[in-house]
Design a protein around this motif. Structure first.
Motif, short mmCIF file in Angstrom:
data_model
loop_
_atom_site.label_atom_id
_atom_site.label_comp_id
_atom_site.label_asym_id
_atom_site.label_seq_id
_atom_site.Cartn_x
_atom_site.Cartn_y
_atom_site.Cartn_z
N ARG A 156 4.23 -0.61 -0.20
CA ARG A 156 3.45 0.37 0.58
C ARG A 156 2.37 -0.33 1.41
O ARG A 156 1.88 -1.41 1.08
CB ARG A 156 2.78 1.38 -0.37
N ALA A 157 1.98 0.35 2.50
CA ALA A 157 0.86 -0.11 3.33
C ALA A 157 -0.42 0.52 2.81
O ALA A 157 -0.40 1.65 2.29
CB ALA A 157 1.09 0.28 4.78
N SER B 44 1.04 -5.53 3.15
CA SER B 44 1.48 -4.56 2.15
C SER B 44 0.64 -4.72 0.88
O SER B 44 -0.18 -5.65 0.77
CB SER B 44 2.95 -4.78 1.82
N HIS C 260 -2.83 2.11 4.16
CA HIS C 260 -3.22 3.42 4.69
C HIS C 260 -2.42 4.57 4.08
O HIS C 260 -2.77 5.74 4.26
CB HIS C 260 -3.10 3.44 6.23
N THR C 261 -1.34 4.26 3.37
CA THR C 261 -0.53 5.31 2.73
C THR C 261 -0.96 5.58 1.29
O THR C 261 -0.39 6.45 0.63
CB THR C 261 0.95 4.92 2.73
N LEU C 262 -1.96 4.83 0.79
CA LEU C 262 -2.38 4.96 -0.60
C LEU C 262 -3.52 5.95 -0.76
O LEU C 262 -4.32 6.16 0.16
CB LEU C 262 -2.84 3.60 -1.13
N SER C 263 -3.61 6.54 -1.93
CA SER C 263 -4.78 7.36 -2.27
C SER C 263 -5.97 6.44 -2.53
O SER C 263 -5.81 5.22 -2.71
CB SER C 263 -4.49 8.20 -3.51
N GLU D 257 -5.47 4.62 -5.79
CA GLU D 257 -4.48 3.55 -5.69
C GLU D 257 -5.05 2.34 -4.97
O GLU D 257 -4.81 1.19 -5.36
CB GLU D 257 -3.25 4.08 -4.96
N ARG D 258 -5.83 2.57 -3.91
CA ARG D 258 -6.42 1.44 -3.19
C ARG D 258 -7.35 0.64 -4.10
O ARG D 258 -7.37 -0.59 -4.06
CB ARG D 258 -7.18 1.94 -1.95
N LEU E 72 4.17 0.55 -5.98
CA LEU E 72 3.37 0.56 -4.74
C LEU E 72 3.54 -0.72 -3.92
O LEU E 72 2.99 -0.81 -2.81
CB LEU E 72 1.89 0.73 -5.08
#
Length: 393
Positions: free
Chosen positions: A137-138, A99, A140-143, A146-147, A134
């Motif tokens: 969150r995982a 995560s 792959h779900t981030l913009s 965000e990453r 965040l």
């Protein structure tokens, strides 16, 4: 030990990569944000890889904060894990099975004995980068933005002595880049952590940098305080053409909420600009594009333009069509860039047509007034930057 070395980044290396020879000799303060600028393939990322230990120089020496990372004559080559550096690449390189919180805590575990008590730095970094919502969150779900913020947080939690950022925004579209830039400003202004920041984006360098290293054809050709290095011939892409503009430094003198304006006190003049959410006395740096500056040869009266700054023309430069000011959907228009000294350390640039330059007889030594609309001095358009403008030397 040389006590001055405790606060310096010193690199004197050579590295051949196929037909490309990288040459770098710099000695800079280990403070603020130092931008590495140049065309693609000029050698910016190579320097980051050499400092990080991802590439080994053929010869030379690398010293960071008084510690020798590499010295070919003494046989020193410190392993990557012992250099205590944080690195953020173009792609976030997050662990997909962890995560956001797991990725961040991995960075803290890397700090080892350097880590502070667990809650302090972790909570501070989460707050600094706006990651609280965040954490579960995982990746792959981030913009994309965000990453990159998570990648920056992971690097910070490793408690580095130096943060290396290798074109961290290059893979982001304009909205995502605009999302991340304020966070980079915050870490520059709020953390006592030196940053080496690779970019070939003019707007990023002018917005973020306190010092600048210019690369051309594999060599570091200039290094030092931003305002000084901008005068180097190889810094032309940062000054001229459609992107021509001036950096203005000042302190916020006050606000007029009723009029929705703030006053920026600069050396030798003042600027009125849209109301800023900053306290009086706050240092501010902004860029004024040449396209937003008009010129008058007599004291202007009865104008709606508030900012009327007296100065004297220093240079008049012809710009070729390929470096011309764009005029909407039509073809670019060849123009003249007029550089006007308005204060001891400030030269404004104005882009005018050749016709206007000829009609007004614009020439070095001529007294004039630079006209800048307050409504044009918008933070988003002009890359307003708070914090250390930086004096490197």
């Amino acid at each position: 030990m040389d006590t001055a070395a405790l606060h310096r980044l010193r690199v004197a290396t050579r590295k051949r990569l196929g037909g490309f020879e990288h040459r770098c000799e710099i000695d800079l303060p280990l403070a603020g944000l130092t931008a590495l600028f140049g065309a693609s393939g000029a050698g910016k990322s190579t320097l980051v890889h050499l400092v990080a230990g991802l590439l080994r120089p053929d010869s030379g020496r690398i010293e960071v904060g008084g510690e020798v990372f590499f010295d070919s004559t003494r046989g020193i080559d410190l392993p990557v894990h012992r250099r205590a550096l944080g690195v953020v690449f173009q792609d976030a390189r997050l662990f997909p099975h962890l995560s956001v919180e797991g990725n961040l805590r991995y960075g803290r575990r890397r700090a080892g004995a350097r880590a502070q008590p667990p809650r302090g730095p972790f909570d501070a970094v989460v707050a600094l980068l706006g990651l609280g919502a965040l954490l579960a969150r995982a990746p792959h779900t981030l913009s994309g933005g965000e990453r990159q913020r998570v990648a920056i947080g992971r690097a910070l939690l490793a408690q580095p002595r130096l943060l290396l950022m290798d074109e961290p925004l290059a893979a982001l579209d304009a909205p995502r880049k605009a999302e991340v830039l304020p966070y980079v400003e915050r870490l520059r202004d709020e953390l006592d952590l030196p940053v080496l920041y690779v970019s070939h984006a003019v707007e990023e360098v002018l917005r973020l940098a306190s010092a600048l290293v210019l690369f051309e054809a594999g060599a570091a050709v200039a290094a030092g305080p931003l305002t000084e290095v901008l005068e180097h011939p190889c810094a032309a892409p940062l000054r001229g053409g459609a992107d021509a503009g001036a950096l203005v430094h000042g302190h916020l003198a006050g606000h007029d909420p009723d009029l929705g304006l703030s006053t920026l006190a600069c050396e030798g003049f003042a600027l009125r600009l849209p109301l800023l959410d900053l306290p009086p006395g706050a240092p501010v740096r902004l860029r004024i594009p040449a396209r937003d500056v008009a010129l008058a040869l007599s004291p202007p009266v009865d104008l709606s333009i508030t900012n009327r700054i007296e100065g004297r023309i220093e240079r008049v430069i012809e710009r070729m069509p390929d470096r011309a000011v764009a005029t909407g959907p039509g073809r670019p228009v060849p123009h003249v860039e007029v550089q006007v000294r308005v204060g001891p350390g400030t030269v404004l640039a104005a882009a005018v047509t050749r016709e206007s330059a000829q009609r007004l007889g614009l020439a070095p030594g001529l007294r004039c007034w630079c006209l800048v609309k307050s409504v044009a001095l918008h933070a988003d358009a002009l890359m307003l930057a708070r914090g250390r403008a930086g004096a490197a030397g």
